[in-house]
Design a protein around this motif. Structure first.
Motif: not given
Length: 65
Positions: A40-54, A56-59
């Motif tokens: 999902e991260f690799r497919a995300a249009y914005s890697k930075g937004i995905f990283l911050n939302r999905e 950083k808070p979980r892992f």
């Protein structure tokens, strides 16, 4: 993969480690990241937004020195 935050990323599926190399030069390993989250991260249009939302808070993570 142009990003204002992320320079490069690597994933080790056997260890479930997502390594992010930031444009600042900092390197972080995010631990126990499942393959589907990486996909999902690799497919995300914005890697930075995905990283911050999905990710950083979980892992847990460790900063490399």
């Amino acid at each position: 993969m142009p990003s204002t935050v992320i320079n490069k990323y690597y994933y080790k599926p056997e260890l479930r480690i997502l390594t992010i190399v930031y444009n600042s030069g900092s390197v972080y390993d995010y631990l126990d990241v499942p393959q589907n989250v990486f996909d999902e991260f690799r497919a995300a249009y914005s890697k930075g937004i995905f990283l911050n939302r999905e990710i950083k808070p979980r892992f847990a993570y460790r900063k490399r020195s």
